[in-house]
Enzyme design. Structure first.
Site, mmCIF file in Angstrom:
data_model
loop_
_atom_site.group_PDB
_atom_site.id
_atom_site.type_symbol
_atom_site.label_atom_id
_atom_site.label_comp_id
_atom_site.label_asym_id
_atom_site.label_seq_id
_atom_site.Cartn_x
_atom_site.Cartn_y
_atom_site.Cartn_z
ATOM 1 N N GLY A 60 0.835 -1.187 0.000
ATOM 2 C CA GLY A 60 0.000 0.000 0.000
ATOM 3 C C GLY A 60 0.874 1.243 0.000
ATOM 4 O O GLY A 60 2.056 1.201 0.363
ATOM 5 N N CYS A 61 0.306 2.365 -0.400
ATOM 6 C CA CYS A 61 1.104 3.596 -0.473
ATOM 7 C C CYS A 61 1.592 4.017 0.909
ATOM 8 O O CYS A 61 2.803 4.152 1.140
ATOM 9 C CB CYS A 61 0.313 4.704 -1.163
ATOM 10 S SG CYS A 61 -1.297 5.057 -0.436
ATOM 11 N N TYR A 62 0.672 4.221 1.851
ATOM 12 C CA TYR A 62 1.092 4.623 3.189
ATOM 13 C C TYR A 62 1.986 3.576 3.865
ATOM 14 O O TYR A 62 3.000 3.928 4.475
ATOM 15 C CB TYR A 62 -0.126 4.895 4.076
ATOM 16 C CG TYR A 62 -0.975 6.082 3.683
ATOM 17 C CD1 TYR A 62 -0.437 7.367 3.603
ATOM 18 C CD2 TYR A 62 -2.337 5.928 3.431
ATOM 19 C CE1 TYR A 62 -1.229 8.456 3.266
ATOM 20 C CE2 TYR A 62 -3.139 7.011 3.093
ATOM 21 C CZ TYR A 62 -2.579 8.279 3.016
ATOM 22 O OH TYR A 62 -3.365 9.348 2.691
ATOM 23 N N THR B 297 4.143 1.648 2.621
ATOM 24 C CA THR B 297 5.502 1.708 2.089
ATOM 25 C C THR B 297 6.383 2.603 2.950
ATOM 26 O O THR B 297 7.494 2.230 3.329
ATOM 27 C CB THR B 297 5.484 2.215 0.637
ATOM 28 O OG1 THR B 297 4.788 1.274 -0.183
ATOM 29 C CG2 THR B 297 6.891 2.405 0.096
ATOM 30 N N PHE C 117 7.529 10.435 -0.622
ATOM 31 C CA PHE C 117 7.518 9.683 -1.871
ATOM 32 C C PHE C 117 6.226 9.990 -2.626
ATOM 33 O O PHE C 117 5.305 10.605 -2.089
ATOM 34 C CB PHE C 117 7.647 8.174 -1.609
ATOM 35 C CG PHE C 117 6.623 7.589 -0.671
ATOM 36 C CD1 PHE C 117 5.595 6.792 -1.136
ATOM 37 C CD2 PHE C 117 6.700 7.815 0.705
ATOM 38 C CE1 PHE C 117 4.661 6.238 -0.268
ATOM 39 C CE2 PHE C 117 5.773 7.264 1.580
ATOM 40 C CZ PHE C 117 4.750 6.484 1.097
#
EC number: 1.2.1.38
Length: 309
Positions: free
Chosen positions: A116-118, A120, A286
């Protein structure tokens, strides 16, 4: 020798479109997608996924599970960009820099679940410090993150770029029920024995994330200060192509721009410390559509293709 076939299932969503953009001019692979009229046809989807070498699933969780269930060809390999399999023990977690040997595990895996984005950012910051014993596994962890509105998918983009964009909030916090779907992923992959508090938010800009984790140094391993934390992260990611660790900075000496790495697959980690007050903040910056989604998927794809060649 024919080039490997890469099928994107769900190429019209935010992540799928970005992956298609990154792959469309590649000559080392054959890109496969379905026309609009066939995307919901189970027969056509099953036919396409069983004819490919690697499938990239850019779908809601239920649809991703449905696609996996359609696979009958044992040679088909999968990268799932949904959250359907991120804590599944039989799937390989697609964060190559997470720990020693992870890139090799991805390269040889049949089933890879894209982070998942968060998570990461949170896992990148916490796991090395947990493994080194600097943060106890029972430490109370709080995570705050702000993402660009593309993190909400097509609905978020429509809210901020559609006809009613003037009514979109400049900033809003969500997940206040403390039950966000990324939390179990963060807990498991970071190595936490207790559920962290995770509060995400959305800002009125298109993409990019700043994620922060505050720490009380007196609750960490004896003698741990900001320099210790930063040195541990630097050792862990030494030589990593897509993860960098910024020089140690005193708290208040800098600001963080969530958009500074947009368009890249890079992740920048920082430690801000005030040793006088015994406090530190871990930070990750990011692109939620890069290292937080499509960039990570393509990185994993390249590892898998290299081994398949």
């Amino acid at each position: 020798m024919r080039s490997p076939i890469v099928f994107i299932d769900g190429d019209q969503g935010t992540t799928g479109l970005q992956i298609h953009e990154r792959l469309r001019d590649r000559t080392d692979l054959t890109l496969s997608t379905l026309p609009a009229e066939a995307r919901k046809d189970p027969y056509r989807r099953a036919e396409a996924i069983n004819a490919c070498d690697i499938a990239i699933l850019c779908l809601p969780d239920a649809a991703a599970r449905e696609s996996v269930a359609m696979i009958e060809n044992p040679a088909v390999r999968v990268i799932d960009a949904s959250s359907a399999h991120r804590t599944h023990p039989e799937w390989t977690y697609g964060f190559p820099e997470m720990t020693r040997g992870q890139a090799e595990r991805i390269a040889t895996a049949k089933r890879v679940t894209n982070p998942g984005c968060y998570p990461t950012g949170a896992i990148a910051l916490l796991r090395p410090l947990m493994e080194a014993g600097l943060i106890p596994d029972h430490h109370p962890i709080s995570i705050h993150a702000v993402s660009g509105y593309s993190g909400s998918g097509r609905a978020g983009v429509e809210q901020y770029e559609g006809p009613d964009a003037g009514n979109a909030p400049a900033y809003h916090v969500y997940g206040l029920g403390l039950a966000h779907k990324h939390t179990p992923e963060i807990q498991q992959l970071a190595g936490l024995s207790h559920r962290p508090i995770f509060l995400p938010s959305i800002g009125a800009y298109r993409q990019g994330i700043v994620l922060t984790v505050p720490l009380d140094l007196r609750l960490l391993a004896p003698g741990t200060d900001g320099a210790t934390l930063r040195a541990c992260l630097a050792r862990h990611y030494e030589g990593a192509a897509h993860v960098s660790v910024a020089p140690l900075q005193e708290a208040g000496a800098a600001t963080l721009d969530p958009q500074v790495l947009n368009g890249t697959n890079d992740l920048r980690l920082s430690v801000f410390a005030n040793d006088k007050h015994g406090q530190a903040v871990l930070a990750a910056v990011f692109d939620n559509l890069g290292k937080g989604a499509s960039g990570a998927a393509v990185q994993n794809l390249d590892l898998m293709l290299a081994r398949q060649a």
